[in-house]
Write an enzyme that holds these catalytic residues in place. Structure first.
Site, short mmCIF file in Angstrom:
data_model
loop_
_atom_site.label_atom_id
_atom_site.label_comp_id
_atom_site.label_asym_id
_atom_site.label_seq_id
_atom_site.Cartn_x
_atom_site.Cartn_y
_atom_site.Cartn_z
N LYS A 1 0.86 -1.19 0.00
CA LYS A 1 0.00 0.00 0.00
C LYS A 1 0.89 1.23 0.00
O LYS A 1 1.98 1.21 0.58
CB LYS A 1 -0.90 0.02 1.25
CG LYS A 1 -2.13 0.88 1.09
CD LYS A 1 -3.19 0.16 0.29
CE LYS A 1 -4.43 0.98 0.11
NZ LYS A 1 -5.53 0.17 -0.44
P1 NAD Z 1 -12.74 7.80 -3.34
O1 NAD Z 1 -11.68 8.80 -3.17
O2 NAD Z 1 -13.24 7.53 -4.71
O3 NAD Z 1 -13.98 8.15 -2.40
C1 NAD Z 1 -13.81 8.36 -1.03
C2 NAD Z 1 -15.13 8.80 -0.44
O4 NAD Z 1 -14.97 8.86 0.97
C3 NAD Z 1 -15.58 10.19 -0.90
O5 NAD Z 1 -16.98 10.21 -1.02
C4 NAD Z 1 -15.12 11.08 0.26
O6 NAD Z 1 -15.88 12.28 0.38
C5 NAD Z 1 -15.39 10.15 1.43
N1 NAD Z 1 -14.64 10.52 2.62
C6 NAD Z 1 -13.34 10.84 2.72
N2 NAD Z 1 -13.03 11.15 4.00
C7 NAD Z 1 -14.16 11.00 4.71
C8 NAD Z 1 -14.52 11.16 6.06
N3 NAD Z 1 -13.59 11.54 6.96
N4 NAD Z 1 -15.81 10.93 6.46
C9 NAD Z 1 -16.73 10.55 5.55
N5 NAD Z 1 -16.47 10.36 4.25
C10 NAD Z 1 -15.21 10.58 3.84
O7 NAD Z 1 -12.16 6.44 -2.68
P2 NAD Z 1 -12.57 4.93 -2.98
O8 NAD Z 1 -11.62 4.39 -3.97
O9 NAD Z 1 -14.03 4.85 -3.20
O10 NAD Z 1 -12.21 4.25 -1.58
C11 NAD Z 1 -13.13 4.18 -0.49
C12 NAD Z 1 -12.73 3.05 0.44
O11 NAD Z 1 -12.72 1.83 -0.29
C13 NAD Z 1 -11.33 3.17 1.04
O12 NAD Z 1 -11.35 2.64 2.35
C14 NAD Z 1 -10.49 2.30 0.14
O13 NAD Z 1 -9.32 1.82 0.78
C15 NAD Z 1 -11.47 1.18 -0.14
N6 NAD Z 1 -11.17 0.40 -1.34
C16 NAD Z 1 -11.07 1.00 -2.56
C17 NAD Z 1 -10.82 0.22 -3.68
C18 NAD Z 1 -10.78 0.79 -5.07
O14 NAD Z 1 -10.72 0.00 -6.03
N7 NAD Z 1 -10.86 2.10 -5.26
C19 NAD Z 1 -10.61 -1.18 -3.54
C20 NAD Z 1 -10.73 -1.74 -2.28
C21 NAD Z 1 -11.02 -0.95 -1.19
#
Ligand code: NAD
Length: 416
Positions: free
Chosen positions: A106
């Site tokens: 990561k």
């Molecule tokens: P993203 O940047 O596309 O979206 C993040 C979202 O979280 C946004 O809506 C943002 O406003 C919100 N956010 C950020 N800080 C916040 C807070 N303090 N309180 C409430 N909301 C908050 O990110 P993503 O890729 O959708 O990732 C979201 C989660 O999913 C993360 O934990 C990430 O590790 C996990 N994840 C992502 C992927 C991927 O393929 N993108 C894969 C596995 C896991």
């Protein structure tokens, strides 16, 4: 940071629990509690106003027993070393759980993208890539998008790494734009995989999706795609929140229109036809399905008891602390653990990497079909293990994953 909120302690506690049930060799257990390598960098960026600012960044490679390391890059103001290490460890288990030939990694940079210009983000990404370039590569360590990074970020990484290499290297990252060798279906893959697992749980519980409601925290890549695909299943998504606030409509949100609203305004807030709701209130809503899809540590001993959902699909990484897990288990909540629920992203990343290695493109039907097979099989394996060992789903998922990693380690032996 409280002990409960420390992601590295949380990741180690989860491993220790599985190690105990597995009777894991103590030497291997000690090895798996630590990352094999962590790189810390100071990323110097020229801001638009001419000043130069240093941003702290990291890349943690947790384990290489099963193959090169793989994992996203996160840009967030709260990102720190402890979090990046924990996330890399979770990637090791996730890759093993869905049987991918990868270990976990990561990356993170402590910065606040909503307050930065596109030019600043590009210069930050290119400088970070330059500093990490000795440690990444298609056979070494392959980054992907995570919070506040996307296909454009991956394109900049790929371009920078390719320039440094002297030839184009598409396989150095996944989650790239399709024009640059990205896989169709990758953008939606994490949300899609999450919804496949929720669908399987509902089947198992004998619940008709058309009679259920859901709430989603985080409306970025994972949350918005999961919400849209839940809507396609017939689930009524009634609430969504993000870093700025949240919205609720008990008759159901138009999830695709909400996604467009976020694209235009940067937030779910003030979506027409809704009332405001806070992140805290969202977790206590009387819904059937809850999807945390933002940051870690959001379901803790303080709010777990208030959760009324029957099913939690952990789109986010590390949303639930071990203390909260105990409360949810006692309350009979069906938790689909992160390393299963959000494994769809890395699974399609793996498909992308494979396509890059043999310079070929799969169509979306094939990608989604292969993804469904992987997710359903992993769900069934976890579910069977939970029944057999009489443990919760997270422990069951860890038993499968840690055992696979440990076996690979034992077979490789210790050098020298
Ligand atoms: P993203 O940047 O596309 O979206 C993040 C979202 O979280 C946004 O809506 C943002 O406003 C919100 N956010 C950020 N800080 C916040 C807070 N303090 N309180 C409430 N909301 C908050 O990110 P993503 O890729 O959708 O990732 C979201 C989660 O999913 C993360 O934990 C990430 O590790 C996990 N994840 C992502 C992927 C991927 O393929 N993108 C894969 C596995 C896991």
């Amino acid at each position: 940071m409280s002990e409960e909120a420390n992601p590295r302690l949380m990741a180690n506690k989860q491993l220790d629990l599985a190690a105990e049930v597995l009777g894991l060799d103590p030497n291997l257990h000690a090895f798996l509690r630590e990352p094999i390598m962590v790189v810390e960098v100071s990323v110097a960026v020229r801001l638009d106003d001419g000043r130069i600012r240093l941003f702290k960044g990291w890349r943690s490679q947790h384990n290489r027993f099963r193959g090169p390391t793989k994992g996203g890059i996160r840009y967030h103001p709260d990102t720190n070393l402890e979090e990046v290490v924990a996330l890399s460890m979770w990637m090791t288990w996730k890759c093993a759980l869905v049987n991918l030939p990868f270990g976990g990694a990561k990356g993170g940079v402590c910065c606040n993208p909503p307050e930065m210009s596109r030019g600043e983000l590009e210069r930050l990404t290119r400088r970070y890539t330059f500093l990490l370039s000795p440690f990444i590569g298609p056979e070494k360590d392959i980054p992907a998008p995570d919070v506040y990074t996307d296909a454009q970020t991956m394109a900049w990484i790929m371009d920078t790494f390719s320039i440094l290499s002297g030839y184009t290297v598409p396989g150095v990252v996944t989650g790239k734009p399709v024009d640059l060798g990205g896989s169709v279906g990758r953008v939606e893959a994490t949300g899609r995989g999450c919804v496949f697992t929720i669908r399987e749980v509902l089947k198992h519980l004998g619940i008709d999706p058309e009679k259920t409601t859901a709430a989603v925290q985080g409306y970025g890549n994972v949350g918005s795609n999961a919400a849209c695909l839940l809507t396609d299943l017939g689930v009524k998504v009634i609430a969504a929140t993000d870093v700025h606030g949240g919205v609720i409509n008990r008759d159901g949100l138009d999830t695709r229109a909400l996604k467009q609203h976020v694209g235009e305004t940067g937030s779910v807030v003030s979506f027409p036809g809704t009332s405001p709701i806070s992140n805290e209130e969202l977790f206590a809503l009387d819904v059937d399905i809850l999807i945390p899809a933002a940051m870690g540590n959001v379901i803790t001993s303080h709010n777990a008891g208030k959760i009324r959902a029957k099913v939690i699909g952990e789109g986010a990484n590390g949303p639930t602390t071990p203390e909260a897990d105990r409360i949810l288990r006692d309350n009979g909540v069906f938790v689909i653990p992160d390393i299963l629920a959000n494994a769809g992203g890395v699974t399609v990343s793996y498909f992308e990497w494979v396509q890059n290695l043999y310079n070929f493109h799969w169509d979306e039907k094939r990608v989604n079909h292969e993804l469904e097979k992987v997710m359903v099989q992993a769900f069934n394996e976890v579910h069977e293990m939970a029944k057999e060992k009489q443990v919760d789903n997270r422990t069951a998922a860890y038993l499968l994953a840690v055992d696979r990693v440990a076996r690979a380690g034992a077979e490789r032996g210790l050098f020298p």
